[in-house]
Design an enzyme around this catalytic site. Structure first.
Site, mmCIF file in Angstrom:
data_model
loop_
_atom_site.group_PDB
_atom_site.id
_atom_site.type_symbol
_atom_site.label_atom_id
_atom_site.label_comp_id
_atom_site.label_asym_id
_atom_site.label_seq_id
_atom_site.Cartn_x
_atom_site.Cartn_y
_atom_site.Cartn_z
ATOM 1 N N HIS A 107 -1.589 1.585 -7.072
ATOM 2 C CA HIS A 107 -0.870 0.981 -8.193
ATOM 3 C C HIS A 107 0.107 2.012 -8.743
ATOM 4 C CE1 HIS A 107 -0.170 -1.638 -11.621
ATOM 5 N NE2 HIS A 107 -0.338 -0.580 -12.410
ATOM 6 N N ASN A 162 4.066 2.029 2.184
ATOM 7 C CA ASN A 162 2.723 2.630 2.050
ATOM 8 C C ASN A 162 1.887 2.371 3.298
ATOM 9 O OD1 ASN A 162 2.015 3.949 -0.634
ATOM 10 N ND2 ASN A 162 3.143 2.168 -1.313
ATOM 11 N N THR A 192 -11.898 -3.973 -7.807
ATOM 12 C CA THR A 192 -12.996 -4.751 -8.399
ATOM 13 C C THR A 192 -12.361 -6.042 -8.934
ATOM 14 O OG1 THR A 192 -12.597 -3.627 -10.489
ATOM 15 C CG2 THR A 192 -14.292 -2.687 -9.045
ATOM 16 N N MET A 229 1.065 -8.363 -3.146
ATOM 17 C CA MET A 229 1.431 -8.847 -4.474
ATOM 18 C C MET A 229 0.720 -10.135 -4.873
ATOM 19 S SD MET A 229 3.242 -6.381 -5.292
ATOM 20 C CE MET A 229 4.149 -6.751 -6.775
ATOM 21 N N GLN A 273 5.315 9.969 -4.010
ATOM 22 C CA GLN A 273 3.955 10.455 -4.275
ATOM 23 C C GLN A 273 2.904 9.477 -3.736
ATOM 24 O OE1 GLN A 273 3.309 13.517 -5.374
ATOM 25 N NE2 GLN A 273 5.541 13.721 -5.274
ATOM 26 N N LEU A 327 -6.249 -11.328 -6.234
ATOM 27 C CA LEU A 327 -7.396 -11.792 -5.450
ATOM 28 C C LEU A 327 -8.545 -12.131 -6.395
ATOM 29 C CD1 LEU A 327 -7.058 -9.055 -2.724
ATOM 30 C CD2 LEU A 327 -6.657 -11.515 -2.387
ATOM 31 N N GLY A 346 6.362 -2.435 3.210
ATOM 32 C CA GLY A 346 5.227 -1.759 3.830
ATOM 33 C C GLY A 346 5.375 -0.261 3.979
#
Ligand code: GRF
Length: 196
Positions: A109, A14, A141, A90, A173, A93, A12
């Site tokens: 990503h 991010n 999407t 991971m 980054q 969906l 986690g």
């Protein structure tokens, strides 16, 4: 104030960057951190920050994605999020889940999409002899790693890079890009952000 739910599977990092960025005049606040396994390291980090957490383990559903996603929504929807952020989540969906959050679900990503959708992006960039690599935040999407790009950040590939050293620089980054994109998105700004 926009309400943000963050979905994780692992450490986690991010999620932490996103959570720590939502302060002061930022137009959004985290309302839930959800993991698909109980031993995701990010859960403790979220709890330490006073954020509600939930676990919906995908394994008992034995590949029944629709049933897993029904359980996901049952855990998420009571928190009434305006925005969903996938952050190291991971699980793939289905269109059913994605369409329920159409236009308000983001993912990060670790590649310069449209290059290297899917897994092992750092090794693939190295194998291809690329001179640069990076990360992308995009709207989610139904097609995997394919939605409108909201931001990118680049890193130079070094001759002595391994997948791990490259991944570490990309992750730095990611922690800059995702919070910057989320703040703009929460302000209704979907113009693409390319970090220098
Ligand atoms: C990161 O490489 C991110 O790009 C990918 O999952 C990895 C781990 O992320 N989506 P985190 O540390 O769990 O946020």
């Amino acid at each position: 104030m926009k309400r943000v739910a963050i979905l994780i599977s692992g450490g986690g990092s991010n999620m932490v960057s996103l959570v720590d960025s939502m302060a002061g005049t930022h137009p959004a606040r985290p309302v839930l951190v959800l993991a698909n396994n109980a031993d995701a390291g990010g859960l403790a980090k979220a709890q330490a920050r006073g954020i509600a957490t939930a676990v919906v383990d995908h394994r008992p559903f034995h590949g029944d994605r629709a049933a897993f996603e029904t359980a996901l929504r049952a855990a998420i929807d009571p928190h009434a999020p305006d925005i969903l952020c996938l952050a190291g989540f991971m699980r793939v969906l289905t269109e059913g889940f994605v369409s329920a959050y159409a236009g308000r679900m983001l993912n990060i990503h670790p590649s310069l999409l449209p290059k290297y959708r899917g897994l092992h992006t750092h090794a693939r960039a190295l194998e291809a002899g690329d001179t640069e690599h990076g990360c992308t935040v995009h709207e989610v999407t139904p097609a995997l790693d394919d939605g409108p790009i909201l931001g990118q950040a680049r890193v130079a590939i070094r001759s002595d890079d391994t997948p791990d050293t490259l991944a570490a620089r990309v992750l730095e980054q990611e922690h800059r890009l995702y919070p910057a994109v989320l703040e703009r998105f929460a302000n209704g700004d979907r113009t693409r952000l390319d970090l220098d």
